[in-house]
Design an enzyme around this catalytic site. Sequence first.
Site, PDB file in Angstrom:
ATOM      1  N   TYR A  23       0.840  -1.196   0.000  1.00  0.00           N
ATOM      2  CA  TYR A  23       0.000   0.000   0.000  1.00  0.00           C
ATOM      3  C   TYR A  23       0.874   1.244   0.000  1.00  0.00           C
ATOM      4  O   TYR A  23       0.646   2.182  -0.779  1.00  0.00           O
ATOM      5  CB  TYR A  23      -0.923   0.001   1.216  1.00  0.00           C
ATOM      6  CG  TYR A  23      -1.689   1.293   1.384  1.00  0.00           C
ATOM      7  CD1 TYR A  23      -2.757   1.600   0.540  1.00  0.00           C
ATOM      8  CD2 TYR A  23      -1.321   2.227   2.355  1.00  0.00           C
ATOM      9  CE1 TYR A  23      -3.440   2.802   0.658  1.00  0.00           C
ATOM     10  CE2 TYR A  23      -1.995   3.422   2.484  1.00  0.00           C
ATOM     11  CZ  TYR A  23      -3.060   3.710   1.633  1.00  0.00           C
ATOM     12  OH  TYR A  23      -3.726   4.912   1.749  1.00  0.00           O
ATOM     13  N   GLU A  45     -11.331   5.984   5.009  1.00  0.00           N
ATOM     14  CA  GLU A  45     -10.733   6.884   6.000  1.00  0.00           C
ATOM     15  C   GLU A  45     -11.699   7.077   7.167  1.00  0.00           C
ATOM     16  O   GLU A  45     -11.283   7.160   8.322  1.00  0.00           O
ATOM     17  CB  GLU A  45     -10.383   8.230   5.370  1.00  0.00           C
ATOM     18  CG  GLU A  45      -9.240   8.193   4.364  1.00  0.00           C
ATOM     19  CD  GLU A  45      -7.888   7.867   4.977  1.00  0.00           C
ATOM     20  OE1 GLU A  45      -7.750   7.919   6.219  1.00  0.00           O
ATOM     21  OE2 GLU A  45      -6.951   7.570   4.202  1.00  0.00           O
ATOM     22  N   TRP A  53      -4.807   1.719  10.397  1.00  0.00           N
ATOM     23  CA  TRP A  53      -5.053   1.635   8.960  1.00  0.00           C
ATOM     24  C   TRP A  53      -4.874   0.214   8.443  1.00  0.00           C
ATOM     25  O   TRP A  53      -5.573  -0.209   7.522  1.00  0.00           O
ATOM     26  CB  TRP A  53      -4.139   2.604   8.223  1.00  0.00           C
ATOM     27  CG  TRP A  53      -4.379   2.625   6.744  1.00  0.00           C
ATOM     28  CD1 TRP A  53      -3.512   2.259   5.770  1.00  0.00           C
ATOM     29  CD2 TRP A  53      -5.585   3.024   6.057  1.00  0.00           C
ATOM     30  NE1 TRP A  53      -4.098   2.400   4.524  1.00  0.00           N
ATOM     31  CE2 TRP A  53      -5.360   2.869   4.676  1.00  0.00           C
ATOM     32  CE3 TRP A  53      -6.831   3.497   6.503  1.00  0.00           C
ATOM     33  CZ2 TRP A  53      -6.333   3.172   3.726  1.00  0.00           C
ATOM     34  CZ3 TRP A  53      -7.794   3.794   5.546  1.00  0.00           C
ATOM     35  CH2 TRP A  53      -7.549   3.634   4.183  1.00  0.00           C
TER      36      TRP A  53
END
Length: 204
Positions: A23, A45, A53
């Site tokens: 990522y 988000e 995350w």
Amino acid sequence: MTDPSAPPAARCFGDGDPLYSAYHDDEWGVPVHGEAELLERIALEGFQSGLSWITVLRKRPAFREVFEGFDPERVAAFTEDDVQRLLGDARIIRNRQKIEATIGNARAVLALHDAGRTLDELFWSFAPAARAGRVATWTDVPAWTPESKAMAKALKAEGFRFFGPTTAYAAMQACGLVDDHLTTCPAVAAQAGAGLGRAAAGRS
């Protein structure tokens, strides 16, 4: 000249986890355009708020499946039955407020379309000028900026939810409106190398 015996430079984040590393290397800070693509980033988000995350990344395939690829028209048509279905799906983050916010945000995208506008143009209208130089440490990276505050305010006015200034700045980082790769990050050298390669190709 680089010392071949020197340890590799650390990424800004993601070292030690292949999914997280990929990522960082392939997505974070790369410009993102498109209604479904931006709706996905805004939604994820929002789901990440209060969590790590990497937790969201691991659930991302399931999010894409249950939210129909984040196609705004499909998600906007979700009903209370769909909310209940999602609340019962252990593969995603089961938070009613965040689920309902994602559906509401899809409807906000369609409202923009009805007014002859797009989420893409609205989102990217808040891209700031490039920094004069890169930051060296995470302590130098802001949690929010005047641009992210203005973005959050504007999107809220258009009906978007669960999207404050801090979440907006994280989305700006993720979608390439800002480039917060640290000076020591190997992605910086990779970007420089790609630029040199393009320049050499142009001269050939």
